[in-house]
Design a protein around this motif. Structure first.
Motif, short mmCIF file in Angstrom:
data_model
loop_
_atom_site.label_atom_id
_atom_site.label_comp_id
_atom_site.label_asym_id
_atom_site.label_seq_id
_atom_site.Cartn_x
_atom_site.Cartn_y
_atom_site.Cartn_z
N THR A 97 0.83 -1.20 0.00
CA THR A 97 0.00 0.00 0.00
C THR A 97 0.87 1.25 0.00
O THR A 97 1.82 1.36 0.77
N GLN A 98 0.52 2.19 -0.85
CA GLN A 98 1.29 3.44 -0.91
C GLN A 98 1.10 4.22 0.39
O GLN A 98 0.00 4.39 0.88
N ARG A 150 1.43 7.67 2.88
CA ARG A 150 1.03 9.06 2.70
C ARG A 150 1.91 9.98 3.53
O ARG A 150 2.07 9.80 4.74
N ARG A 179 9.64 15.81 -3.40
CA ARG A 179 8.84 14.89 -4.21
C ARG A 179 9.63 14.39 -5.40
O ARG A 179 9.68 13.18 -5.69
N PRO A 213 5.99 7.76 -1.83
CA PRO A 213 4.73 7.98 -1.12
C PRO A 213 3.80 8.94 -1.85
O PRO A 213 4.23 9.70 -2.73
N GLU A 214 2.54 8.92 -1.48
CA GLU A 214 1.62 9.98 -1.86
C GLU A 214 2.00 11.22 -1.07
O GLU A 214 2.11 11.16 0.16
N ILE A 268 1.18 15.15 0.00
CA ILE A 268 0.13 16.16 0.10
C ILE A 268 0.71 17.40 0.76
O ILE A 268 1.32 17.32 1.82
#
Length: 206
Positions: free
Chosen positions: A2-3, A5, A34, A46-47, A49
């Motif tokens: 699972t990615q 966050r 990033r 990772p994601e 945000i």
């Protein structure tokens, strides 16, 4: 797998350009991190945000903490805050100020909420600089906020990114390349320095 966050939160230094960016990242140290993570650790990418908002002080983070941090349930949370808590004392002394004890008290509560409500690894970035002069009034006032950040990093077992030290170290060399565009907001060089310091400290993705 699972990615994971990774959430970045802070003031305009973190926000810079994100509201004009379709990816909501901006033109700042977050984007550099990033990009480098994508190249260097694609298998663990990772994601990312970005929740930076210009002008924020620690009290502003508190007002949006539930929505912009807790509700996102990050695996990693990177916080950069404290510059405006000092800068407002210099550029707007008539407004209600947030002094070091209140800064630490609010910050402590926010970190406690993260620890109690998520499994996030917390990354605290030192506030950077106020003016490119080591002993400027802003940098002298900033010391108490740095000390609070260090105490909280130890209390909550956070990763501490020595951003302020990195900037002072570069300033001490006399380098004739500006790190900021106005004493606070980053030049491209300043953003590179923030990203470099973060990536050298945070080894979770290597």
């Amino acid at each position: 797998m699972t990615q994971q966050r990774l959430v970045f939160i802070g003031d305009s230094i973190t926000e810079w350009g994100r509201f004009e960016d379709p990816l909501d990242l901006g033109d700042n140290y977050v984007r550099i991190i990033r990009d480098l993570l994508a190249i260097e650790s694609p298998e663990m990418f990772p994601e990312i945000i970005n929740k930076g908002i210009g002008g924020n002080r620690i009290s502003d983070l508190a007002e949006r903490w539930q929505e912009d941090v807790i509700a996102l349930n990050p695996d990693w949370l990177s916080i950069s805050i404290g510059i405006n808590d000092v800068w407002r004392q210099l550029d707007n002394p008539d407004m209600e100020q947030i002094y070091p004890d209140q800064f630490e008290r609010i910050y402590d509560q926010l970190l406690k909420e993260v620890k109690n409500q998520t499994d996030a690894t917390i990354i605290l970035m030192e506030p950077t600089i106020i003016e490119e002069e080591i002993h400027s009034r802003g940098n002298e006032l900033l010391k108490a906020y740095l000390e609070a950040t260090h105490r909280l990093a130890e209390k909550y077992a956070c990763i501490l990114v020595p951003t302020h030290k990195a900037f002072l170290d570069v300033l001490a060399t006399g380098l004739d390349v500006p790190l900021t565009i106005d004493g606070v907001h980053m030049s491209s060089t300043g953003n590179q320095l923030m990203a470099k310091t973060w990536l050298e400290t945070v080894t979770l993705f290597k």
